[in-house]
Scaffold this motif. Sequence first.
Motif, short mmCIF file in Angstrom:
data_model
loop_
_atom_site.label_atom_id
_atom_site.label_comp_id
_atom_site.label_asym_id
_atom_site.label_seq_id
_atom_site.Cartn_x
_atom_site.Cartn_y
_atom_site.Cartn_z
N ALA A 40 0.91 -1.24 0.20
CA ALA A 40 -0.18 -0.08 -0.37
C ALA A 40 0.92 1.48 -0.22
O ALA A 40 0.64 1.90 -0.70
CB ALA A 40 -1.26 0.20 1.71
N ILE A 50 2.25 2.39 -3.42
CA ILE A 50 1.40 3.24 -3.77
C ILE A 50 0.78 4.16 -3.50
O ILE A 50 0.48 5.72 -4.29
CB ILE A 50 -0.41 1.80 -3.93
N THR A 51 0.73 4.73 -2.54
CA THR A 51 0.32 5.91 -1.59
C THR A 51 1.27 6.39 -0.23
O THR A 51 0.74 4.89 0.31
CB THR A 51 -1.79 5.95 -1.71
N PRO A 98 -3.10 5.56 2.50
CA PRO A 98 -4.21 5.11 2.25
C PRO A 98 -5.54 4.85 2.64
O PRO A 98 -5.06 5.57 3.24
CB PRO A 98 -3.29 3.43 2.40
N SER A 99 -6.27 5.04 1.76
CA SER A 99 -7.11 4.71 2.36
C SER A 99 -7.57 4.06 3.39
O SER A 99 -7.19 3.34 3.01
CB SER A 99 -8.62 5.20 1.63
N ARG A 109 -11.11 2.78 4.69
CA ARG A 109 -11.05 2.07 4.26
C ARG A 109 -10.75 0.38 3.49
O ARG A 109 -10.67 -0.57 3.11
CB ARG A 109 -12.69 1.78 3.18
N GLU A 110 -10.17 1.36 2.72
CA GLU A 110 -9.66 0.24 1.58
C GLU A 110 -7.63 -0.35 1.53
O GLU A 110 -7.95 -1.49 2.31
CB GLU A 110 -8.17 1.05 0.50
N MET A 111 -7.67 0.44 3.51
CA MET A 111 -6.12 -0.53 4.35
C MET A 111 -6.81 -1.85 4.76
O MET A 111 -6.64 -3.03 5.37
CB MET A 111 -5.80 0.54 5.13
N MET A 155 -10.11 -3.38 3.29
CA MET A 155 -10.38 -4.37 2.75
C MET A 155 -8.80 -4.89 1.95
O MET A 155 -8.73 -6.09 2.32
CB MET A 155 -10.72 -2.73 1.30
N LEU A 156 -7.35 -3.92 2.33
CA LEU A 156 -6.83 -4.69 2.27
C LEU A 156 -5.88 -5.83 3.28
O LEU A 156 -5.64 -7.04 2.46
CB LEU A 156 -5.23 -4.15 1.58
N ALA A 211 -8.26 -3.58 -3.43
CA ALA A 211 -7.71 -2.87 -2.44
C ALA A 211 -6.61 -1.62 -2.63
O ALA A 211 -6.77 -0.55 -2.96
CB ALA A 211 -7.48 -3.42 -1.64
N SER A 216 -7.86 0.28 -5.80
CA SER A 216 -8.56 1.61 -6.09
C SER A 216 -7.54 2.93 -4.64
O SER A 216 -7.86 4.03 -4.91
CB SER A 216 -9.46 1.27 -4.46
N MET A 217 -6.38 2.29 -4.17
CA MET A 217 -5.65 3.59 -3.34
C MET A 217 -4.85 4.26 -4.47
O MET A 217 -4.71 5.41 -4.70
CB MET A 217 -4.77 2.32 -3.14
N ALA A 218 -4.79 3.16 -5.52
CA ALA A 218 -4.02 4.09 -6.54
C ALA A 218 -4.28 5.11 -7.38
O ALA A 218 -4.41 5.88 -8.18
CB ALA A 218 -3.51 2.76 -8.15
#
Lengths: 414, 414
Positions: A54, A57-58, A61-62, A64-66, A68-69, B79, B82-84
Amino acid sequence: MGLIVQKFGGTSVGSVERIQHVANLIKQEVDNGHSVVVVVSAMGKSTDQLADLACEITPRPSPREMDMLLTTGEQVSIALLSMALHELGLDAVSLTGWQAGILTEGVHQNARILDIDEQKILRYVEEGKVVVVAGFQGITREGQITTLGRGGSDTTAVALAAALGADRCDIYTDVTGVFTADPRIVPTASQLKEISYDEMLELANLGAGVLHPRAVECAKNHQVKLTVRSSFEAVEGTEVKEEALMETGKVVHGVAHEDQVTKVTVKGLKNEIGTLARLFNLLAEYHINVDIIVNQNIQGQERTHISFSLDTQDLDKALQVLEEHKAQLDYEDVVFEREMAKVSIVGAGMISNPGVAAKMFQSLAEAGIEIKMVSTSEIKVSCVVPRKDMVKAVQALHSAFGLDRVAEKVSASN
Amino acid sequence: MGLIVQKFGGTSVGSVERIQHVANLIKQEVDNGHSVVVVVSAMGKSTDQLADLACEITPRPSPREMDMLLTTGEQVSIALLSMALHELGLDAVSLTGWQAGILTEGVHQNARILDIDEQKILRYVEEGKVVVVAGFQGITREGQITTLGRGGSDTTAVALAAALGADRCDIYTDVTGVFTADPRIVPTASQLKEISYDEMLELANLGAGVLHPRAVECAKNHQVKLTVRSSFEAVEGTEVKEEALMETGKVVHGVAHEDQVTKVTVKGLKNEIGTLARLFNLLAEYHINVDIIVNQNIQGQERTHISFSLDTQDLDKALQVLEEHKAQLDYEDVVFEREMAKVSIVGAGMISNPGVAAKMFQSLAEAGIEIKMVSTSEIKVSCVVPRKDMVKAVQALHSAFGLDRVAEKVSASN
């Protein structure tokens, strides 16, 4: 012939061999006639590896998406462990957090469990199955995947034990139990046979790292019989219960430490009713956990300073929140000191023993260690000290309060 | 200004850099004013790595637990993607199969989609979000996690496009489109601009590997406008539609091959009505996919032989099922030949051109290749040949039916 919840942490399921070993530990309880519900964490460093992806990529990270991951980590563990149990001839079924009916609030990355639909697990238990539940994760009423924050698998295990009315909750980890101090720092530390919920809670909060504080709190609230033990060595663990055996003559039962501490001071706040509430409500709103709070409010002064400590990883967020609300909070400046640590002494016997705090300050002073902040409760005293002095401080306190194993023996033979 | 479904396969999201590239491809469509729903597979080889872990634990993992294990792969992809997308300033939200309301039958590892609750996705689309859905996975009415079998992400994408009434479904892969033959085997193969659903279906079924057959079938049934294109090169792909442009003078549009073929012959079955049905119903019951079936039923003979081809990976299971039901099926013996391959010619123009099959047999005979089984449909002819001769067979057919690019040019200039 009861129902047991067993929880295995990341190192306990860190490889295929470890998973197979854990399957054998579970089988022992099944062979003893128990129904078993298992909670597992993600394999070894897999959560960190996912988080690293993650980060590539950023930087932010959001949440919510963390969630999910990261929840995939436990899902891998439950599937593999179930397969390993099948190989031993056991009937086992894996359940993700949402399949196990673990309902949480909607705070991504740090959600609290609101409710557990225990029927979702019990229907499998009644079929004679070992139920393997993914720790650390849950679902909101809106169907969003959440995680419980660091160490959340302990909380999952205890919450399940409470919801299912389990006879025992065994937390398997990579140490054999709860020690008087971290044995890596204090070689003379010894393992405790028993400890009370309250003491464990202080130790857990104080960074002893063996058990997640929320798990201990949940265990205390629901009187879950908790044991911390090793999945690597077949030795007795430490029981955590309401009233623990008091070791004679020991006021302090353990020394804890935490090394990621930053002290923040908000300077020149209006000295009026409501200032403290406004500041800490705001930080709470942004889910910033503040630990020690110090405010020497001198009557008559127009402006006051408020200091608090927090986990260093929350510092950037805290500074940002403070900056964005500067006008609203009406302060002059914010300063902070990183590279701090917190050392604490814990013991239920402290209440009836005056002078314990004084003895702690004395020991630290004799070791030449500067005390930055102090916090006390009925059963603990914590001091924030420079991180470079942390190990020296822990060793000094362990010794000063008579916890050193060797020293004890020597004095006994004298 | 329409709704587009974009599907990215495992190699397209095989690394952080690839994921970032895919995010840019998505952004282009958003910038064009489209609403975008994305379907992704697991990163690169991650599904294989997870399967390997399972294999280390057990040679026969439970299908339910395999689904639990493998579905984590796509969850990681959605996930990270979406972050990307967030990094590019797009509002994006990831959904697992169950969150996207993809309801399947209860067959683990090879489930078919029964229904899609399109509202679960549309509510996010209406909020202006890019919705990133995990391919390959779904959920049963009972809340069990299922997978759609190999290549199932294509099916997810097409089924979503159908359910959402999407204007287009773009399948991004590691090739630029559908070719007259596999360019790795036939260097003179060329890319088709268009192909009909039926031809694509035959090609997909015949192992062309570009699109999952079920995806093509679903696209045909719901008239989904499908495009196969590359996520690596910005070139035009191949459109798959109802009536494709016929290339003048070409009866055959493509040559396909499949290399994991085994021929099984069940010998000495009772030659009576119901024998074929009994045999293949049984195999279907155990989810064994049979491909070509040959039964030269000579009238008057008491016993008959039935041959069929299947994917070599299903052989052990098929043999086991046959063995276990020997009495019921009443046969004398089972023999099999591994190391077979299937080569096929496909073309919608075949129906009106007699002698195509004969020409195929002739070409293979001239190349000295033994034909083990034959199967024909209105738009294709397939031959099972020894695997060692597969490449030679494909090249011979590609050339014989005038598909060679270079040869074409040469003949045109003559």
